[in-house]
Design a protein around this motif. Structure first.
Motif, PDB file in Angstrom:
ATOM      1  N   ASN A 213       0.885  -1.039  -0.480  1.00  0.00           N
ATOM      2  CA  ASN A 213      -0.324   0.159  -0.159  1.00  0.00           C
ATOM      3  C   ASN A 213       1.343   1.187   0.301  1.00  0.00           C
ATOM      4  OD1 ASN A 213      -1.887   2.402   0.678  1.00  0.00           O
ATOM      5  ND2 ASN A 213      -2.661   1.088   1.925  1.00  0.00           N
TER       6      ASN A 213
ATOM      7  N   SER B 234       0.349   4.403   0.017  1.00  0.00           N
ATOM      8  CA  SER B 234       0.571   5.168   0.676  1.00  0.00           C
ATOM      9  C   SER B 234       0.454   4.432   2.590  1.00  0.00           C
ATOM     10  CB  SER B 234      -1.413   5.608   0.730  1.00  0.00           C
ATOM     11  OG  SER B 234      -2.411   4.687   1.378  1.00  0.00           O
ATOM     12  N   LEU B 235       1.263   3.970   2.635  1.00  0.00           N
ATOM     13  CA  LEU B 235       1.679   3.724   3.691  1.00  0.00           C
ATOM     14  C   LEU B 235       3.270   4.045   4.284  1.00  0.00           C
ATOM     15  CD1 LEU B 235      -0.091   0.425   4.926  1.00  0.00           C
ATOM     16  CD2 LEU B 235      -0.117   2.882   5.680  1.00  0.00           C
TER      17      LEU B 235
END
Ligand SMILES: *[C@@H]1O[C@H](CO)[C@@H](O)[C@H](O)[C@H]1NC(C)=O
Ligand SMILES: *[C@@H]1O[C@H](CO)[C@@H](O)[C@H](O)[C@H]1NC(C)=O
Ligand SMILES: *[C@@H]1O[C@H](CO)[C@@H](O)[C@H](O)[C@H]1NC(C)=O
Ligand SMILES: *[C@@H]1O[C@H](CO)[C@@H](O)[C@H](O)[C@H]1NC(C)=O
Ligand SMILES: *[C@@H]1O[C@H](CO)[C@@H](O)[C@H](O)[C@H]1NC(C)=O
Ligand SMILES: *[C@@H]1O[C@H](CO)[C@@H](O)[C@H](O)[C@H]1NC(C)=O
Ligand SMILES: *[C@@H]1O[C@H](CO)[C@@H](O)[C@H](O)[C@H]1NC(C)=O
Ligand SMILES: *[C@@H]1O[C@H](CO)[C@@H](O)[C@H](O)[C@H]1NC(C)=O
Ligand SMILES: *[C@@H]1O[C@H](CO)[C@@H](O)[C@H](O)[C@H]1NC(C)=O
Length: 393
Positions: free
Chosen positions: A132, A134-135
């Motif tokens: 992910n 965005s992590l």
């Protein structure tokens, strides 16, 4: 200590689901023990074990299945004969208040960094995976007082600030770097310079694609013998020399810099040189700078010299810049601007810009005739035919 000339190979890749295998670099024979790192687990900081391994083992592997939690700054200087194979992910702990007071400080322009890597004879590669994106926490990598470095095939994502700083490096090459800074904030990814070069000699940045929100490459104080070639920059503030001559008592040099084969799209600037003027600033010299073969698309200021940087016209007239600019070539620059002025050479009064050549421009404004602006520059030959007679202030 015998310092032989093995390269540092460093490859970071952090885009999700791409899972490109690490490029098949030749693995250097470094001889000693290999250590493989697994994360300590939820809530734990993996920085100490990473650092210890880098000091103790000749080869350090972070396997593709490992995501290490980095919540303490990494001082990896003074390494010799190391091979870092980062196939997994370094995830910088998203604790903004902590990092803002716990990075390594650089007094130069008040910067801090997460990670400094330096030494000689280090081989590393990093092919990170994240499920992910965005992590991911930002990465800032500083090549620190290092010699004979090759950084290649990296993907770097969402740095909170500059992506790369070459600090006091010699013979440092970046190749095949992909930089992406995306921001959900209305301010965009501010200050995400692709590269800043500082007090470094013999640096090459080539074959890379950059999508960011500040300078694509910036040649700062004492950058010498630099080659930038084959870059694709989108959304940036351009390829910039400076700003220089900001600090009183300092003498800044940028010399022997060639930037060639650059695509510059949706950018604030294309090829730019900026130096301070005004009361209480510093001095320096910008010499032998060539910008050649730029293809620009929707660039606000395709060709710029600003030798009155951050200085009002009145102050610049009273306190002209003591950072001289000479032997500069802007050539083979084509494409489109967003405004009518396609080239602007704004020098301080008193012949402080000399031997400036601007030719073979094919820049088109959105409408009307292209404008060429200049002041306090003596242009010769074909340059003069574009600009006419420059105003002297
Ligand atoms: C990372 O380490 C910090 C400090 O020990 C800790 O607070 C945090 O929970 C850890 N993060 C993860 C994802 O384990
Ligand atoms: C990094 O560690 C080395 C060796 O311990 C030390 O000499 C140096 O001062 C440290 N660098 C920074 C910036 O803290
Ligand atoms: C990625 O992580 C963010 C932050 O934790 C979360 O809000 C989002 O749902 C995640 N996206 C996916 C595709 O897992
Ligand atoms: C510069 O560094 C590269 C490794 O990146 C090395 O192969 C080369 O020999 C070095 N050149 C000099 C002049 O030291
Ligand atoms: C830059 O180089 C000049 C000339 O060697 C030197 O006087 C100046 O101190 C250097 N600046 C920095 C910040 O190292
Ligand atoms: C380079 O930039 C242009 C314009 O943004 C884009 O169309 C092109 O696909 C880019 N090329 C690469 C290799 O990323
Ligand atoms: C610039 O290049 C010339 C020619 O190679 C060289 O003589 C000069 O020393 C270089 N300048 C710097 C500051 O390295
Ligand atoms: C100018 O800089 C280039 C590298 O950008 C170098 O090859 C050349 O020798 C330099 N010329 C002079 C006169 O210093
Ligand atoms: C003007 O600059 C160019 C490019 O650096 C250089 O080749 C040339 O020798 C310079 N001319 C003079 C008269 O210094």
């Amino acid at each position: 200590m015998q310092l032989t000339l093995l390269p540092i190979l460093l490859a970071l890749s952090s885009l999700p689901a791409i899972l490109a295998n690490a490029p098949s670099h030749t693995v250097q024979n470094v001889g000693r023990a290999s250590c493989t790192l697994a994360p300590l687990g939820a809530g734990k900081d993996d920085s100490p074990q990473f650092l210890t391994a880098m000091q103790a083992c000749s080869t350090v592997v972070v396997p593709a299945t490992s995501t290490l939690n980095i919540s303490t700054r990494l001082n990896m200087t003074g390494l010799t004969n190391k091979h870092l194979s980062l196939q997994g992910t370094l995830r910088f702990d998203p604790n903004i208040p902590y990092w803002s007071t716990n990075g390594f400080p650089f007094t130069f322009q008040t910067q801090i960094t997460f990670w400094i890597l330096g030494g000689t004879n280090i081989v590393a590669w990093y092919d990170a995976f994240a499920s992910n994106s965005s992590l991911l926490r930002p990465i800032i990598l500083t090549i620190f007082q290092a010699k004979n470095v090759l950084v290649q095939n990296i993907k770097m994502l969402n740095s909170p600030e500059w992506f790369n700083l070459v600090n006091e490096g010699q013979n440092v090459t970046y190749s095949g770097i992909t930089i992406n800074a995306a921001s959900t904030s209305s301010h965009g990814p501010s200050n995400t310079d692709g590269w800043d070069i500082y007090r470094s000699d013999n640096v090459v940045i080539k074959d890379s694609v950059i999508n960011n929100g500040d300078d694509c490459v910036s040649f700062k104080v004492n950058s010498t013998n630099v080659l930038v070639s084959n870059l694709n920059c989108t959304g940036s503030h351009g390829i910039s020399v400076g700003s220089l001559g900001q600090f009183a008592g300092m003498f800044d040099i940028v010399e022997n810099v060639t930037s060639i084969n650059v695509r510059m799209s949706n950018a604030q600037n294309g090829a730019r040189i900026k130096a301070w003027a005004g009361s209480g600033v510093g001095s320096g010299i910008v010499k032998n700078i060539t910008f050649i073969n730029f293809i620009e698309s929707k660039v606000d200021n395709p060709v710029v010299i600003d030798q009155c940087y951050m200085t009002s016209a009145a102050a610049c007239a009273q306190f002209p810049s003591n950072t001289l600019i000479q032997d500069v070539v802007f050539t083979q620059i084509s494409g489109t601007s967003t405004g009518s002025t396609v080239a602007n050479l704004a020098c301080s009064p008193g012949a402080r810009c000399s031997n400036i050549t601007v030719n073979n421009l094919a820049l088109t404004p959105p409408s009307g005739t292209a404008k060429y602006a200049c002041q306090n520059v003596k242009l010769s030959g074909s340059s003069a035919s574009l600009f006419g007679t420059c105003a002297t202030t």
